[in-house]
Design a protein around this motif. Structure first.
Motif, PDB file in Angstrom:
ATOM      1  N   GLY A 107       3.818  -2.749   2.456  1.00 65.44           N
ATOM      2  CA  GLY A 107       3.620  -4.170   2.702  1.00 65.44           C
ATOM      3  C   GLY A 107       4.159  -4.471   4.083  1.00 65.44           C
ATOM      4  O   GLY A 107       5.085  -3.797   4.564  1.00 65.44           O
ATOM      5  N   SER A 124      -1.144  -5.967   3.341  1.00 68.70           N
ATOM      6  CA  SER A 124      -0.903  -5.028   2.248  1.00 68.70           C
ATOM      7  C   SER A 124      -1.690  -3.750   2.496  1.00 68.70           C
ATOM      8  O   SER A 124      -2.589  -3.693   3.343  1.00 68.70           O
ATOM      9  CB  SER A 124      -1.333  -5.636   0.906  1.00 68.70           C
ATOM     10  N   ASP A 125      -1.369  -2.712   1.733  1.00 66.02           N
ATOM     11  CA  ASP A 125      -2.110  -1.463   1.830  1.00 66.02           C
ATOM     12  C   ASP A 125      -3.485  -1.616   1.186  1.00 66.02           C
ATOM     13  O   ASP A 125      -3.852  -2.681   0.692  1.00 66.02           O
ATOM     14  CB  ASP A 125      -1.328  -0.316   1.185  1.00 66.02           C
ATOM     15  N   GLY A 128      -3.161  -2.651  -2.437  1.00 66.65           N
ATOM     16  CA  GLY A 128      -2.361  -3.824  -2.766  1.00 66.65           C
ATOM     17  C   GLY A 128      -1.306  -3.533  -3.810  1.00 66.65           C
ATOM     18  O   GLY A 128      -1.015  -4.374  -4.669  1.00 66.65           O
ATOM     19  N   ARG A 130       2.041  -2.981  -3.500  1.00 67.29           N
ATOM     20  CA  ARG A 130       3.313  -3.709  -3.364  1.00 67.29           C
ATOM     21  C   ARG A 130       3.041  -5.215  -3.303  1.00 67.29           C
ATOM     22  O   ARG A 130       2.396  -5.699  -2.373  1.00 67.29           O
ATOM     23  CB  ARG A 130       4.063  -3.266  -2.105  1.00 67.29           C
ATOM     24  N   ILE A 132       3.253  -9.085  -2.535  1.00 61.93           N
ATOM     25  CA  ILE A 132       3.855 -10.045  -1.613  1.00 61.93           C
ATOM     26  C   ILE A 132       3.308 -11.412  -1.984  1.00 61.93           C
ATOM     27  O   ILE A 132       2.088 -11.625  -2.000  1.00 61.93           O
ATOM     28  CB  ILE A 132       3.531  -9.718  -0.140  1.00 61.93           C
ATOM     29  N   THR A 145       8.787 -10.761  -1.899  1.00 66.22           N
ATOM     30  CA  THR A 145       8.219  -9.639  -2.643  1.00 66.22           C
ATOM     31  C   THR A 145       8.356  -9.825  -4.145  1.00 66.22           C
ATOM     32  O   THR A 145       7.848  -9.006  -4.907  1.00 66.22           O
ATOM     33  CB  THR A 145       8.907  -8.321  -2.245  1.00 66.22           C
ATOM     34  N   ARG A 186      -0.673 -14.331  -4.344  1.00 65.54           N
ATOM     35  CA  ARG A 186      -0.302 -12.948  -4.068  1.00 65.54           C
ATOM     36  C   ARG A 186      -1.332 -12.368  -3.100  1.00 65.54           C
ATOM     37  O   ARG A 186      -2.537 -12.584  -3.266  1.00 65.54           O
ATOM     38  CB  ARG A 186      -0.281 -12.117  -5.358  1.00 65.54           C
TER      39      ARG A 186
END
Length: 333
Positions: A107, A124-125, A128, A130, A132, A145, A186
């Motif tokens: 993140g 985000s990766d 997603g 992680r 946030i 987080t 999110r």
């Protein structure tokens, strides 16, 4: 974990009551560290997580600017300070080529000030993984987080999102970027959200549905999958010369430990399957064949919540006191 409260307008300076409200919303059971910033512009706390293997990097901190990286980006052709500088420069300039090349779980939060204007970017990766969460009214922005910090924040009036609640009842979690609250969201998979005063823009730097159909034969796809997997283990390994890994006896952990040993990396493996179980037997046999130092934690298969403290203690002992687990050791969970 982290939580931050940011003023997006120069005329809306943060007050002492804002700082107190954020402090009161933070979990009390974890250690916290306040990042040194201009308290009228941004308040940010790093919160020690109980999650084993949690990693957070904080860099380029100034009076109202900072960048937080959660997890590992695992950029194929860049490491450490090289990709940190490239990520920061790219995000501030609205370019996400480095983020797009990343293969890890991460993140990203970047706060940048230019000509008196605050610009906040969160990303985000590609999966997603992680979470946030964020809330903004155009003047204030809260990013965290963990949802419970925003839930407990007295500065925010919270209203139920009936659709989010219905989805939570039906599926266990809200769909899309919703939460159980209106105006609290999110971040999505492969998404970048940028905040300015009275302006929010979203950008999808990665879409899974845009990948074309692979028409190569199954043998070629299998070889390519194997290459990508072993390369991923090597990238995650970086320059570490040993590894500490859970070995359940299942296919995933067997493959990871096998790839590490194929790279001639000494591996200490951990297993906490119930006594006499197939996983326990398989893990011990695989560790023996791969010549790993194997540690078996015994339990009767009961409630694992009572077993977790023992596991955390073992991990801490290995990570902080053992010669086999130091700064040169990769931790695989």
């Amino acid at each position: 974990m982290f939580a931050t409260l940011i003023s997006l307008r120069s005329e809306r300076q943060l007050m002492r009551r804002d700082a107190l409200a954020l402090e009161e919303a933070l979990p009390t059971s974890y250690k916290r560290m306040k990042i040194s910033l201009d308290p009228k512009k941004a308040i940010c706390y790093s919160i020690e997580s109980s999650q084993v293997g949690e990693r957070m990097s904080i860099f380029d901190v100034s009076s109202a600017e900072f960048c937080i990286m959660l997890g590992d980006m695992l950029v194929t052709d860049a490491h450490s300070s090289a990709w940190e500088a490239e990520v920061l420069s790219g995000v501030q300039g609205g370019e996400f080529n480095t983020v797009r090349r990343a293969r890890g779980v991460f993140g990203l939060v970047s706060v940048f000030e230019s000509q008196g204007e605050i610009r906040v970017t969160i990303g985000s990766d590609k999966l997603g993984v992680r979470p946030i969460y964020y809330w903004s009214d155009g003047s204030l922005l809260v990013v965290s987080t963990t949802l419970r910090v925003i839930e407990r924040l007295s500065l925010i009036r919270k209203f139920c999102d009936k659709r989010g609640i219905a989805e939570t009842i039906a599926f266990g979690y809200p769909l899309s970027n919703r939460t159980q609250y209106l105006d609290i969201y999110r971040i999505g998979a492969g998404e970048v959200v940028t905040f300015r005063a009275d302006d929010v823009s979203k950008f999808q730097y990665w879409r899974w549905d845009s990948i074309g159909t692979d028409r190569t034969n199954p043998e070629e796809r299998t070889r390519e999958a194997f290459r990508l997997f072993t390369e991923s283990v090597r990238i995650r390994q970086d320059e570490k010369n040993s590894a500490l890994a859970f070995l359940s006896g299942g296919m995933d952990s067997r493959a990871i430990v096998g790839a590490l040993r194929a790279n001639d990396i000494p591996v200490t493996t951990l297993n906490f399957s119930p006594d006499g179980s197939q996983d326990q037997v398989l893990a011990a046999e695989i560790a023996s064949k791969l010549r790993c130092d194997h540690i078996q934690m015994s339990h009767d298969g009961g409630d694992l919540t009572t077993f977790r403290p023992d596991l955390a203690m073992l991990y801490s002992c290995l990570l902080y006191t053992s010669d086999a687990a130091d700064d040169d050791t990769i931790v695989v969970l």
